[in-house]
Scaffold this motif. Structure first.
Motif, short mmCIF file in Angstrom:
data_model
loop_
_atom_site.label_atom_id
_atom_site.label_comp_id
_atom_site.label_asym_id
_atom_site.label_seq_id
_atom_site.Cartn_x
_atom_site.Cartn_y
_atom_site.Cartn_z
N ARG A 63 9.09 2.40 2.15
CA ARG A 63 7.84 2.82 1.98
C ARG A 63 7.63 3.15 0.77
NH1 ARG A 63 7.11 7.51 5.61
NH2 ARG A 63 7.71 8.87 3.82
N ALA A 64 6.62 3.04 -0.17
CA ALA A 64 6.33 3.69 -1.42
C ALA A 64 5.49 4.73 -0.97
CB ALA A 64 5.99 2.56 -2.35
N ASP A 65 6.15 5.83 -1.88
CA ASP A 65 5.10 7.14 -1.70
C ASP A 65 4.29 7.35 -2.82
OD1 ASP A 65 5.76 7.43 0.95
OD2 ASP A 65 7.81 8.33 0.42
N GLN A 66 4.68 6.76 -3.95
CA GLN A 66 4.07 7.03 -5.37
C GLN A 66 3.43 5.60 -5.88
OE1 GLN A 66 6.87 8.96 -7.77
NE2 GLN A 66 7.65 10.26 -6.50
N PRO A 67 1.93 5.91 -6.00
CA PRO A 67 1.90 4.69 -6.93
C PRO A 67 2.54 4.05 -7.95
CG PRO A 67 0.27 6.17 -7.02
CD PRO A 67 1.06 6.65 -6.19
N GLY A 68 2.78 2.91 -8.44
CA GLY A 68 3.29 2.40 -9.85
C GLY A 68 3.81 0.98 -9.56
N THR A 69 4.46 0.54 -10.70
CA THR A 69 5.27 -0.87 -10.86
C THR A 69 6.49 -0.69 -10.58
OG1 THR A 69 3.14 -1.73 -11.58
CG2 THR A 69 5.08 -3.03 -12.24
N PRO A 111 0.87 -1.18 -0.07
CA PRO A 111 -0.09 -0.06 0.00
C PRO A 111 0.82 1.28 -0.01
CG PRO A 111 0.06 -1.02 2.21
CD PRO A 111 0.91 -1.82 1.32
N VAL A 112 0.52 2.13 -0.76
CA VAL A 112 1.19 3.59 -0.71
C VAL A 112 1.07 4.12 0.57
CG1 VAL A 112 1.09 5.75 -1.85
CG2 VAL A 112 0.83 3.84 -3.27
N GLY A 113 2.08 4.69 0.92
CA GLY A 113 2.27 5.60 2.33
C GLY A 113 2.30 4.78 3.41
N ARG A 114 2.57 3.51 3.34
CA ARG A 114 2.52 2.65 4.65
C ARG A 114 4.01 1.83 4.80
NH1 ARG A 114 -2.06 -1.88 6.42
NH2 ARG A 114 -1.07 -2.69 8.15
#
Length: 335
Positions: free
Chosen positions: A193-199, A153-156
């Protein structure tokens, strides 16, 4: 590598220069500082070399003749200016190197300060040459196992426990973090942590055998609502269908050696040697990023995996054309 039509994201990224998380951003800043400093030093070295060439002390003997012997008179007299330049350059080099060390230490501290409150916890196992990911039970959902593809999940914050079953591997998703070795018999962790949606494409970064270059993974950063829906689907058992050919394919799969190596929840297949296939067709790729996950590629993989990934531990499964087609048809329903 383009992903299948219908994916949220059309093109996976694999670049340290396009950070999509706070740790990767800190690493990118360190890279920028190092590149600028080293570029300046390289330019100064080239400039000093050019000056030395232009000040060649050889004396020409005349037009069209070879240069005379070098002027060695400087050996008999001190060159105070040159000596001062060398000492100054040496002192400056020490300060520059110390500055880079300080920047490295500060970056390392920044990487370790990621808040990990309410994280998603994943147990990742590296093997020759694929990845197993076990999501722990949390948020009221049961745990489940998947392979070669992570959804986050983005931001987690994500806390990944790293293990290796055979040789040393290395977990590396450059858009999200640096490299972390996976050592047999030793458990380590990596937080990101992923801060941007994407692959984002990941890769084993430690040479681990013949197919090291074909040991990739995808990390898909979803908006929280998409991630929750994905988890809800992954925790379910395989959907059973009443189609006669499809059911025949399931029966062939359970009778053949496939069930000895793979698990498909809701069936008698409980093998653990190979990837869990319960929701096989929800993944974008197969064979750890070697092929797009399509029925055609799946049939080719079952027919002769060694032709597509030499050295893979999966053997060719001796099935008739009709049985193989039925198995592929059933596996294609495992969304």
């Amino acid at each position: 590598m383009l992903l299948r039509t219908g994916s949220l994201y059309a093109q996976p990224q694999q670049s340290v220069l396009r950070p999509a998380g706070v740790q990767a951003a800190n690493i990118a800043k360190l890279w920028d500082i190092s590149l600028i400093v080293c570029g300046i030093v390289f330019a100064l070295v080239l400039l000093a070399t050019l000056v030395a060439l232009l000040r060649n002390s050889r004396q020409a003997s005349g037009a069209g003749q070879a240069a005379g012997p070098p002027d060695l008179s400087s050996l008999a007299r001190p060159e105070h200016r040159t000596r001062a330049l060398v000492i100054g350059a040496s002192v400056l080099s020490v300060f520059v190197l110390v500055g880079l060390i300080v920047a490295d230490v500060l970056t390392d501290r920044a990487l370790s300060k990621l808040p990990v409150d309410d994280p998603v916890r994943i147990d990742m196992i590296g093997a020759q040459w694929w990845w197993q990911a076990a999501y722990r039970a949390q948020d009221g959902q049961g745990g489940f196992v998947t392979a070669n593809e992570l959804h986050v999940p983005v931001g987690r914050p994500i806390v990944v426990s790293l293990q290796a079953t055979d040789v040393i591997h290395s977990f590396w998703v450059p858009n999200l973090h640096g490299k972390k070795d996976m050592l047999p018999g030793i458990d380590t962790t990596i937080e990101f942590r992923a801060d941007q949606p994407g692959t984002y494409r990941g890769q084993c970064a430690e040479y681990c055998g013949a197919e090291h270059a074909l040991m990739a993974m995808l990390v898909i950063a979803d908006p929280p609502e998409h991630y929750a829906a994905w988890v809800a689907r992954q925790t379910q058992s395989a959907v059973q269908t009443g189609d006669a050919i499809t059911l025949h394919g399931r029966d062939v799969f359970e009778r053949a050696s496939c069930a000895n190596c793979h698990t498909i929840r809701g069936t008698s297949a409980i093998g653990t040697t190979g990837p869990d296939l319960t929701h096989l067709m929800s993944r974008e790729t197969m064979a750890a990023g070697v092929l797009a996950n399509t029925p055609q590629n799946l049939a080719a993989w079952i027919r002769n995996p060694q032709a597509l990934k030499p050295g893979a531990t999966m053997p060719a499964v001796p099935l008739s054309d009709d049985d193989r087609a039925a198995v592929v048809r059933w596996l294609s329903t495992l969304q």
